[in-house]
Design a protein around this motif. Structure first.
Motif, PDB file in Angstrom:
ATOM      1  N   UNK A 124       8.375 -28.274  15.911  1.00 34.37           N
ATOM      2  CA  UNK A 124       7.168 -28.754  15.249  1.00 34.37           C
ATOM      3  C   UNK A 124       6.546 -27.646  14.403  1.00 34.37           C
ATOM      4  N   UNK A 125       6.225 -26.524  15.016  1.00 34.77           N
ATOM      5  CA  UNK A 125       5.663 -25.393  14.270  1.00 34.77           C
ATOM      6  C   UNK A 125       6.035 -24.099  14.977  1.00 34.77           C
ATOM      7  N   UNK A 126       5.965 -23.002  14.211  1.00 33.38           N
ATOM      8  CA  UNK A 126       6.334 -21.686  14.737  1.00 33.38           C
ATOM      9  C   UNK A 126       5.138 -20.756  14.609  1.00 33.38           C
ATOM     10  N   UNK A 127       4.837 -20.068  15.671  1.00 36.77           N
ATOM     11  CA  UNK A 127       3.807 -19.041  15.645  1.00 36.77           C
ATOM     12  C   UNK A 127       4.464 -17.697  15.944  1.00 36.77           C
ATOM     13  N   UNK A 128       4.222 -16.711  15.078  1.00 34.69           N
ATOM     14  CA  UNK A 128       4.854 -15.404  15.223  1.00 34.69           C
ATOM     15  C   UNK A 128       3.773 -14.356  15.422  1.00 34.69           C
ATOM     16  N   UNK A 129       3.872 -13.626  16.498  1.00 33.89           N
ATOM     17  CA  UNK A 129       2.920 -12.566  16.814  1.00 33.89           C
ATOM     18  C   UNK A 129       3.623 -11.205  16.748  1.00 33.89           C
ATOM     19  N   UNK A 130       2.885 -10.205  16.285  1.00 37.74           N
ATOM     20  CA  UNK A 130       3.413  -8.848  16.336  1.00 37.74           C
ATOM     21  C   UNK A 130       3.925  -8.301  15.019  1.00 37.74           C
ATOM     22  N   UNK A 131       3.913  -9.098  13.941  1.00 41.51           N
ATOM     23  CA  UNK A 131       4.347  -8.606  12.635  1.00 41.51           C
ATOM     24  C   UNK A 131       3.312  -9.014  11.593  1.00 41.51           C
ATOM     25  N   UNK A 178      10.207 -12.016  22.906  1.00 48.72           N
ATOM     26  CA  UNK A 178       9.988 -13.110  23.870  1.00 48.72           C
ATOM     27  C   UNK A 178       9.758 -14.396  23.078  1.00 48.72           C
ATOM     28  N   UNK A 179      10.507 -15.442  23.450  1.00 52.24           N
ATOM     29  CA  UNK A 179      10.365 -16.726  22.768  1.00 52.24           C
ATOM     30  C   UNK A 179      10.031 -17.796  23.806  1.00 52.24           C
ATOM     31  N   UNK A 180       8.929 -18.495  23.577  1.00 51.81           N
ATOM     32  CA  UNK A 180       8.513 -19.594  24.453  1.00 51.81           C
ATOM     33  C   UNK A 180       8.453 -20.884  23.653  1.00 51.81           C
ATOM     34  N   UNK A 181       8.775 -21.998  24.315  1.00 51.80           N
ATOM     35  CA  UNK A 181       8.643 -23.309  23.683  1.00 51.80           C
ATOM     36  C   UNK A 181       7.664 -24.145  24.497  1.00 51.80           C
ATOM     37  N   UNK A 182       6.809 -24.853  23.786  1.00 52.91           N
ATOM     38  CA  UNK A 182       5.779 -25.671  24.427  1.00 52.91           C
ATOM     39  C   UNK A 182       5.931 -27.098  23.938  1.00 52.91           C
ATOM     40  N   UNK A 183       6.082 -28.037  24.881  1.00 50.45           N
ATOM     41  CA  UNK A 183       6.276 -29.432  24.515  1.00 50.45           C
ATOM     42  C   UNK A 183       5.014 -29.998  23.853  1.00 50.45           C
ATOM     43  N   UNK A 184       5.223 -30.743  22.786  1.00 53.94           N
ATOM     44  CA  UNK A 184       4.124 -31.391  22.078  1.00 53.94           C
ATOM     45  C   UNK A 184       3.991 -32.808  22.599  1.00 53.94           C
ATOM     46  N   UNK A 194       6.591 -26.751  20.096  1.00 54.21           N
ATOM     47  CA  UNK A 194       6.116 -25.604  19.311  1.00 54.21           C
ATOM     48  C   UNK A 194       6.788 -24.350  19.842  1.00 54.21           C
ATOM     49  N   UNK A 195       7.129 -23.438  18.931  1.00 54.23           N
ATOM     50  CA  UNK A 195       7.799 -22.205  19.335  1.00 54.23           C
ATOM     51  C   UNK A 195       6.869 -21.025  19.084  1.00 54.23           C
ATOM     52  N   UNK A 196       6.776 -20.138  20.058  1.00 51.34           N
ATOM     53  CA  UNK A 196       5.964 -18.927  19.951  1.00 51.34           C
ATOM     54  C   UNK A 196       6.888 -17.722  20.062  1.00 51.34           C
ATOM     55  N   UNK A 197       6.944 -16.902  18.996  1.00 54.58           N
ATOM     56  CA  UNK A 197       7.730 -15.671  18.979  1.00 54.58           C
ATOM     57  C   UNK A 197       6.794 -14.493  19.165  1.00 54.58           C
ATOM     58  N   UNK A 198       6.948 -13.782  20.249  1.00 60.83           N
ATOM     59  CA  UNK A 198       6.174 -12.571  20.496  1.00 60.83           C
ATOM     60  C   UNK A 198       7.084 -11.373  20.259  1.00 60.83           C
TER      61      UNK A 198
END
Length: 870
Positions: A124-131, A178-184, A194-198
């Motif tokens: 659905x969407x990607x959130x990238x943290x740390x860059x 670290x990659x986490x996926x969260x069900x929408x 949704x995917x969260x890239x830390x």
């Protein structure tokens, strides 16, 4: 570090086929039909009676069955290849996960099947943290993380590995991903996440030490020095950092071997290398080498050469029997790829037409560590240009480009002519110097022909200057237009105005500047190829300036006191062929008229009057700087000029010795405290009359020299030494040095509104014109050393940083002249060149010496540069 890389592709496919293998094995080892007591017999054929679909999917049952390749009535073996193919096909669609096929019931020779699966979730969407935000789009693009992409374990794994490898190559060895996926959860039936890239890059790892083992001949220090980009921590080093970059490290390992080859150890090799992680979060590098034995050159034999004798080739090779073996030097003497105009064997052949020649050194013996070489030469046929074309010049007319080209159809190929053509096209200033490319097309070794295509990319060659500011005691407005690729023959053609007639390589400039205290107007035009057949430049310029005195009582311009200057110049500059065609001989005739109306200054003792300046200028210059005129990286540019007036005192019959004596007597009366006011006024009037006679027609000679050199120190770092000298003299010492045409040293070097021939000499770190007397100096010299480094050299904007050391001074006569008694400065700056606005820049200079009349050093000075290049 290459040893530590994972095989990402193998990992991803392994995960898929592991699941596939498990599903098949479960199918094979479970012969009992689910929910039934009936057994099927291995290997027998059954007809599919029905197929059902279970699990969580948004696809219709019929779609899944059809895509699997299974269908009612089809005869299959259980277990068998058909079911295996169906599972593989569903896997390969990358739409489903956990695919299983069951036999739910057997009736006689009929089988009932069930396909159990679930849809892979869509991204659905990607959130990238740390860059930084500017880097996020590239990460999404490189890893194909667009909305709607199916999220698989393989996608998550490859994304992790890609980012970890990417940052490790940049020196971030401790990167954690670290990659986490969260069900929408929403009303849409399609599974989405949704995917969260830390991303935690950590700090770049610094190199504490580099240790070599096994080296006896070359010390650790010499080997470390050969590593250009991999350096251990040294706080005194500025231009090379000690951060570990894997790609640079791998290249530097090759440089270590090259260093051994340069010293005769051709068999040297690296046995192993390892990275040791220290407790203080640094690393140490340990490199084991095997030096091998020392080799020398033996007999060197040339085979296949008919154009050049062995003696001629040996003079180019410059290697003798018994010399220490140097593989790097050998290759450079045969073909030096780092210099297009190198003095080597390949260029000697290429500059005489043998484009298709090949030269290969072959070791024929290495007995007793003496290497005998055969240099095998295939000369081929001389190559001739079949056609020569230019592409990319949409605005510039063909004849402007073709007249600079040194290669012609039917002409023998010479590499030097191709290199020179690229340089000349870059020097025009109409094309992006970094994008000029000579392309060899349709090479035909059998017939000895080649087609040549020069590819260019045009840049904006016209500039506009529109600015306002506060200076000189009031508001200053400037309007300047510079058209550097003008076409005067098209000025009456309506269709040619887009927005102006362009394409013939001519230059037209208009400039207007005004404030309360002065007005200037100037116009100039130049044609680089007068007549169109020879590189003879014609130039003409016209200027007018009107200045008003400052009234300290009203703090405004006093328009009853004015100084008008009108000038016109015509010039010719011809490219020479001797000593070489980098030389240019220039000549110019100029006339200036100075009109004074109640304008009294320390420069002129006649407040009402005029002066005429008719002079002839001759100059010799040589410019062989590299392709880009904005950022040269090699070559030199020097000029020597002499500006001369007619020696009027030899023919006008005026006794200037007597005039000088009379002037000195009247000056004594003016300075004598016992003189009456009447006597002083009479004396002032007579001095003014004498000076009017002395300066009615200016008599002088003025010589100048300037030289710049450019050299690449390492990669893009360019060193630019520079030297300047100027002298203003008089033919007749009794007539004296004129009050015009003088040198004013200090500051940006940008001239103000004065058009009286004065020259503003740049010396950063001090205020403008602060290092000369109020009336200017008659002698000056200046020395400069500048380091330049490009930030970007793109056509839209060329930006480079610089550091400088400078020293210079002006003097009033040769008795005081001391070339080493200079005002010194140092500093940093930046230059930005944009085609539409020209060169802009800022410098921060520190003056180490006091200004004239002061006792403490001047200190820091900021300079803004507009429209002038240093």
């Amino acid at each position: 570090m290459g040893k530590q890389a994972n095989n990402l592709a193998s990992n991803s496919f392994l995960a898929i086929y592991t699941k596939l293998f498990i599903a098949i094995v479960l199918f094979v080892i479970s012969p009992k039909v689910q929910g039934q007591n009936t057994l099927y017999k291995d290997g027998e054929k059954y007809t599919i009676a029905d197929i059902s679909v279970s699990g969580n999917t948004s696809f219709s049952e019929q779609t899944i069955i059809t895509y699997s390749g299974l269908s009612k009535g089809k005869e299959i073996s259980i277990p068998g290849e058909d079911i295996s193919k169906a599972i593989k096909k569903l896997w390969n669609s990358k739409l489903f996960g956990d695919i299983e096929i069951f036999v739910t019931k057997i009736e006689d020779k009929s089988a009932f099947l069930e396909i159990k699966l679930h849809d892979l979730p869509q991204l659905n969407e990607v959130k990238i943290n740390g860059v930084k935000n500017s880097k996020k789009e590239a990460i999404i693009k490189d890893n194909k993380l667009r909305k709607g992409t199916k999220v698989t374990e393989n996608l998550i794994t490859t994304t992790k590995n890609f980012l970890a490898t990417k940052y490790k190559k940049e020196g971030y060895l401790n990167t954690k991903i670290h990659i986490n996926t969260i069900e929408v959860k929403d009303s849409i039936k399609v599974a989405r996440v949704n995917m969260v890239l830390n991303i935690d890059k950590g700090e770049k790892v610094k190199i504490k030490d580099i240790v070599f083992d096994g080296n006896q001949v070359l010390s650790d220090k010499k080997l470390r020095k050969s590593m250009k980009s991999t350096k251990k921590i040294n706080r005194l080093r500025i231009f090379k950092r000690s951060k570990f970059i894997d790609s640079a490290y791998q290249a530097d390992l090759s440089s270590v071997i090259e260093k051994y080859k340069e010293n005769g150890y051709r068999d040297a090799r690296i046995l192993s290398d390892s990275v040791i992680i220290n407790n203080d979060k640094t690393i140490s590098l340990k490199i084991d080498v095997n030096e091998g034995e020392l080799y020398t050159f033996g007999d060197i034999t040339f085979i296949g050469n008919t154009v050049y004798t062995n003696e001629q080739l040996n003079r180019l090779l410059r290697i003798r029997k018994g010399d220490t073996y140097n593989g790097v030097l050998l290759q450079k003497r045969i073909a030096d790829d780092s210099k297009p105009d190198a003095f080597d064997i390949t260029n000697e052949y290429q500059n005489n037409g043998y484009l298709f020649s090949t030269i290969n050194p072959v070791e024929v013996s290495a007995d007793n560590n003496v290497i005998d070489l055969e240099i095998r030469i295939v000369e081929g046929k001389p190559a001739y240009f079949n056609s020569v074309t230019v592409v990319g010049n949409d605005k510039t007319n063909d004849h402007v480009v073709y007249r600079e080209i040194r290669t012609r159809p039917g002409q023998l190929y010479r590499k030097a002519n191709v290199v020179r053509t690229v340089r000349e096209l870059g020097q025009l200033g109409f094309f992006d110097a970094q994008e000029i490319s000579p392309n060899f097309l349709n090479p035909n070794p059998n017939e000895g022909t080649i087609d040549m295509e020069y590819s260019v990319k045009e840049t904006g060659s016209s500039q506009i200057e529109l600015q306002g500011g506060y200076g000189g005691g009031g508001f200053i407005g400037t309007l300047g237009l510079s058209f550097n690729n003008f076409s005067i023959k098209d000025i009456f053609k309506k269709d040619a105005y887009r927005p102006i007639p362009m394409g013939d390589g001519q230059k037209l400039a208009l400039r207007l500047q005004a404030s309360r205290f002065y007005q200037t107007y100037s116009f100039s035009f130049s044609e680089p190829w007068l007549g169109g057949k020879r590189p003879v430049q014609f130039s003409a310029s016209l200027s007018h300036s009107k200045q008003f005195r400052f009234n300290p009582q009203t703090r405004n311009a006093d328009r009853s006191q004015s100084f008008n200057i009108t000038g016109i110049t015509f010039g010719l500059a011809k490219r020479l062929s001797v000593p070489d065609d980098y030389f240019t001989l220039s000549q110019a005739v100029s006339y200036q008229r100075y009109d004074l109306n109640n304008f009294n200054t320390s420069l002129f003792t006649f407040g009402n009057g005029y002066s005429n300046n008719l002079s002839y200028t001759i100059g010799l210059s040589r410019n062989n700087t590299s392709v880009d005129p904005i950022f040269p990286t090699a070559g030199s540019n020097f000029s020597a000029t002499a500006k001369l007036s007619f020696p009027y005192s030899l023919v006008n019959g005026v006794d200037y010795e007597a005039l000088k004596a009379e002037r000195d007597d009247n000056s004594d009366i003016i300075n004598d405290a016992n003189s009456s006011d009447v006597a002083r006024n009479d004396a002032r009037d007579r001095v003014s009359e004498i000076d009017q006679e002395r300066y009615k027609w200016l008599e002088f000679y003025k010589v100048k020299f300037k030289g710049d050199w450019y050299a690449q120190i390492v990669k893009d770092l360019v060193l630019r030494p520079s030297i300047e000298f100027g002298f203003l003299g008089a033919y007749n010492n009794f007539r004296g040095t004129i009050p015009f045409e003088r040198f004013f040293v200090g500051g940006t070097g940008l001239g103000n509104y004065s058009l009286d021939g004065r020259e503003a000499v740049q010396l950063r770190g001090y205020p403008d014109q602060s290092l000369s007397d109020q009336d200017g100096g008659t002698i000056y010299n200046k020395f400069s050393l500048e380091l330049r480094y490009p930030i970007t050299l793109k056509a839209s904007a060329k930006i480079y940083a610089l550091g400088f050391l400078e020293g210079g001074a002006s003097f009033n006569n040769f008795r005081d002249y001391n070339p080493f008694n200079v005002n010194r400065s140092a500093g940093l700056g930046v230059r930005i060149f944009m085609p539409a606005f020209g060169l802009l820049g800022i410098d921060f200079g520190h003056g180490f010496d006091p200004l004239p009349g002061q006792t403490t050093k001047h200190g820091w000075e900021t300079h803004f540069i507009i429209g002038q290049q240093f």
